[in-house]
Design a protein around this motif. Sequence first.
Motif, PDB file in Angstrom:
ATOM      1  N   GLN A  31     -34.912 -11.572  -9.922  1.00 26.41           N
ATOM      2  CA  GLN A  31     -36.345 -11.888  -9.772  1.00 26.41           C
ATOM      3  C   GLN A  31     -36.947 -11.393  -8.205  1.00 26.41           C
ATOM      4  OE1 GLN A  31     -34.834 -15.901  -8.376  1.00 26.41           O
ATOM      5  NE2 GLN A  31     -32.811 -15.028  -8.142  1.00 26.41           N
ATOM      6  N   THR A  32     -37.877 -12.081  -8.995  1.00 29.81           N
ATOM      7  CA  THR A  32     -39.017 -11.970  -7.312  1.00 29.81           C
ATOM      8  C   THR A  32     -38.371 -12.430  -6.111  1.00 29.81           C
ATOM      9  OG1 THR A  32     -40.969 -13.404  -7.985  1.00 29.81           O
ATOM     10  CG2 THR A  32     -40.946 -11.579  -8.760  1.00 29.81           C
ATOM     11  N   PRO A  33     -38.513 -12.690  -5.248  1.00 29.99           N
ATOM     12  CA  PRO A  33     -38.421 -12.780  -3.596  1.00 29.99           C
ATOM     13  C   PRO A  33     -39.643 -14.270  -3.641  1.00 29.99           C
ATOM     14  CG  PRO A  33     -38.939 -10.729  -3.004  1.00 29.99           C
ATOM     15  CD  PRO A  33     -38.795 -11.343  -4.648  1.00 29.99           C
ATOM     16  N   SER A  34     -40.273 -14.415  -4.517  1.00 33.45           N
ATOM     17  CA  SER A  34     -40.129 -15.865  -4.041  1.00 33.45           C
ATOM     18  C   SER A  34     -39.192 -16.775  -5.004  1.00 33.45           C
ATOM     19  CB  SER A  34     -41.609 -16.097  -4.839  1.00 33.45           C
ATOM     20  OG  SER A  34     -42.244 -15.501  -5.657  1.00 33.45           O
ATOM     21  N   ARG A  35     -38.828 -16.014  -6.127  1.00 34.81           N
ATOM     22  CA  ARG A  35     -37.824 -16.918  -7.043  1.00 34.81           C
ATOM     23  C   ARG A  35     -38.907 -17.831  -8.055  1.00 34.81           C
ATOM     24  NH1 ARG A  35     -33.903 -15.591  -5.023  1.00 34.81           N
ATOM     25  NH2 ARG A  35     -32.965 -16.087  -2.662  1.00 34.81           N
ATOM     26  N   ASN A  36     -40.410 -17.262  -7.860  1.00 39.52           N
ATOM     27  CA  ASN A  36     -40.839 -17.695  -9.537  1.00 39.52           C
ATOM     28  C   ASN A  36     -41.126 -16.788 -10.381  1.00 39.52           C
ATOM     29  OD1 ASN A  36     -43.551 -19.726 -10.040  1.00 39.52           O
ATOM     30  ND2 ASN A  36     -44.361 -18.497  -9.684  1.00 39.52           N
ATOM     31  N   ILE A  37     -40.824 -15.875 -10.369  1.00 38.77           N
ATOM     32  CA  ILE A  37     -40.745 -15.110 -11.686  1.00 38.77           C
ATOM     33  C   ILE A  37     -39.217 -14.307 -12.337  1.00 38.77           C
ATOM     34  CG2 ILE A  37     -41.493 -12.532 -12.757  1.00 38.77           C
ATOM     35  CD1 ILE A  37     -44.216 -13.286 -10.656  1.00 38.77           C
ATOM     36  N   ARG A 113     -44.121  -7.112  -5.373  1.00 33.50           N
ATOM     37  CA  ARG A 113     -44.759  -7.024  -4.158  1.00 33.50           C
ATOM     38  C   ARG A 113     -45.905  -8.260  -3.594  1.00 33.50           C
ATOM     39  NH1 ARG A 113     -47.475  -2.969  -7.386  1.00 33.50           N
ATOM     40  NH2 ARG A 113     -47.353  -0.899  -6.662  1.00 33.50           N
ATOM     41  N   ARG A 114     -45.701  -8.179  -2.882  1.00 31.51           N
ATOM     42  CA  ARG A 114     -46.604 -10.075  -2.189  1.00 31.51           C
ATOM     43  C   ARG A 114     -47.473 -10.518  -2.550  1.00 31.51           C
ATOM     44  NH1 ARG A 114     -44.018 -11.387   2.137  1.00 31.51           N
ATOM     45  NH2 ARG A 114     -43.063 -10.434   3.562  1.00 31.51           N
ATOM     46  N   THR A 115     -48.105  -9.696  -3.992  1.00 28.79           N
ATOM     47  CA  THR A 115     -49.385 -10.003  -4.327  1.00 28.79           C
ATOM     48  C   THR A 115     -48.719 -10.361  -5.912  1.00 28.79           C
ATOM     49  OG1 THR A 115     -49.990  -7.529  -5.056  1.00 28.79           O
ATOM     50  CG2 THR A 115     -51.413  -9.527  -3.200  1.00 28.79           C
ATOM     51  N   GLY A 116     -47.404 -10.175  -6.368  1.00 27.27           N
ATOM     52  CA  GLY A 116     -46.834 -10.368  -7.812  1.00 27.27           C
ATOM     53  C   GLY A 116     -46.043  -9.117  -8.021  1.00 27.27           C
ATOM     54  N   LEU A 117     -45.720  -9.426  -9.356  1.00 27.44           N
ATOM     55  CA  LEU A 117     -45.381  -8.461  -9.905  1.00 27.44           C
ATOM     56  C   LEU A 117     -45.609  -7.183 -10.894  1.00 27.44           C
ATOM     57  CD1 LEU A 117     -41.712  -8.066 -10.476  1.00 27.44           C
ATOM     58  CD2 LEU A 117     -42.120  -9.347 -11.788  1.00 27.44           C
ATOM     59  N   THR A 118     -45.403  -5.856 -10.936  1.00 25.08           N
ATOM     60  CA  THR A 118     -45.877  -5.391 -11.633  1.00 25.08           C
ATOM     61  C   THR A 118     -45.315  -4.402 -12.760  1.00 25.08           C
ATOM     62  OG1 THR A 118     -47.775  -5.166 -10.365  1.00 25.08           O
ATOM     63  CG2 THR A 118     -48.042  -3.086 -12.552  1.00 25.08           C
ATOM     64  N   ASP A 123     -45.372   3.633 -22.399  1.00 24.17           N
ATOM     65  CA  ASP A 123     -46.767   3.975 -22.780  1.00 24.17           C
ATOM     66  C   ASP A 123     -48.049   3.607 -21.572  1.00 24.17           C
ATOM     67  OD1 ASP A 123     -46.240   4.780 -25.473  1.00 24.17           O
ATOM     68  OD2 ASP A 123     -47.263   2.730 -26.095  1.00 24.17           O
ATOM     69  N   ASN A 124     -47.249   2.690 -20.104  1.00 24.84           N
ATOM     70  CA  ASN A 124     -48.385   2.961 -19.236  1.00 24.84           C
ATOM     71  C   ASN A 124     -49.055   1.082 -19.808  1.00 24.84           C
ATOM     72  OD1 ASN A 124     -48.066   3.257 -16.262  1.00 24.84           O
ATOM     73  ND2 ASN A 124     -50.393   4.520 -16.714  1.00 24.84           N
ATOM     74  N   ARG A 125     -49.096   0.619 -20.327  1.00 22.73           N
ATOM     75  CA  ARG A 125     -49.062  -0.599 -20.083  1.00 22.73           C
ATOM     76  C   ARG A 125     -48.070  -1.771 -19.751  1.00 22.73           C
ATOM     77  NH1 ARG A 125     -52.728  -0.544 -25.520  1.00 22.73           N
ATOM     78  NH2 ARG A 125     -53.066  -2.534 -24.163  1.00 22.73           N
ATOM     79  N   GLY A 126     -48.631  -2.577 -19.467  1.00 23.47           N
ATOM     80  CA  GLY A 126     -47.906  -3.162 -18.529  1.00 23.47           C
ATOM     81  C   GLY A 126     -48.372  -4.952 -18.645  1.00 23.47           C
ATOM     82  N   TRP A 127     -48.300  -5.047 -17.514  1.00 25.94           N
ATOM     83  CA  TRP A 127     -48.815  -6.900 -16.446  1.00 25.94           C
ATOM     84  C   TRP A 127     -49.137  -6.720 -15.526  1.00 25.94           C
ATOM     85  CZ3 TRP A 127     -44.593  -8.508 -20.249  1.00 25.94           C
ATOM     86  CH2 TRP A 127     -42.963  -8.705 -19.918  1.00 25.94           C
ATOM     87  N   GLU A 128     -49.774  -7.930 -14.516  1.00 30.12           N
ATOM     88  CA  GLU A 128     -49.695  -8.093 -13.113  1.00 30.12           C
ATOM     89  C   GLU A 128     -49.092 -10.002 -13.509  1.00 30.12           C
ATOM     90  OE1 GLU A 128     -53.064  -6.538 -11.538  1.00 30.12           O
ATOM     91  OE2 GLU A 128     -52.567  -4.497 -11.400  1.00 30.12           O
ATOM     92  N   LEU A 129     -48.043 -10.373 -13.027  1.00 29.92           N
ATOM     93  CA  LEU A 129     -48.026 -11.495 -13.140  1.00 29.92           C
ATOM     94  C   LEU A 129     -48.198 -12.381 -11.679  1.00 29.92           C
ATOM     95  CD1 LEU A 129     -44.608 -11.334 -15.683  1.00 29.92           C
ATOM     96  CD2 LEU A 129     -47.433 -11.722 -15.831  1.00 29.92           C
TER      97      LEU A 129
END
Length: 137
Positions: A31-37, A113-118, A123-129
């Motif tokens: 999980q991310t430090p914010s516990r949101n993801i 990152r503080r701005t979100g999770l990448t 295939d180098n495809r994905g997301w920024e959440l």
Amino acid sequence: MNRKNFLSILTTTVFSFISFPAIAQAETQFQTPSRNIHCLIADQSIRCDVLQITGRIPPQPKDCQLDWGHVFNLNARGSGYRGCYGDTVADANSPVLQYGKTLRYQGFVCTSRRTGLTCVNRDNRGWELSRERQRFF
């Protein structure tokens, strides 16, 4: 020698000659430090649940009869997508991927990152959440 002793010796002898391969961990959760993801990587796919989203969520597809909008899926190859879901991978006890840290597992690379999770796949495809934004690339 009685039957009980014979079986004990036989069992010990058989198991001493059998080589058990090391069992590789088949999944990992974080999980991310914010516990949101919260994310789960298993079976060559990653699923991340974003618990709170403040941005606009696309309309629910007609074929989705469950919950919609907060789950993101990515396979080892190809593009990511929002998922229709009736469960969660959120686990308050899962390890935290600290800001600035990267996890590499089963071909996926996720950076917190503080701005979100990448996260990206082979295939180098994905997301920024993040809470505010969810972007596929």
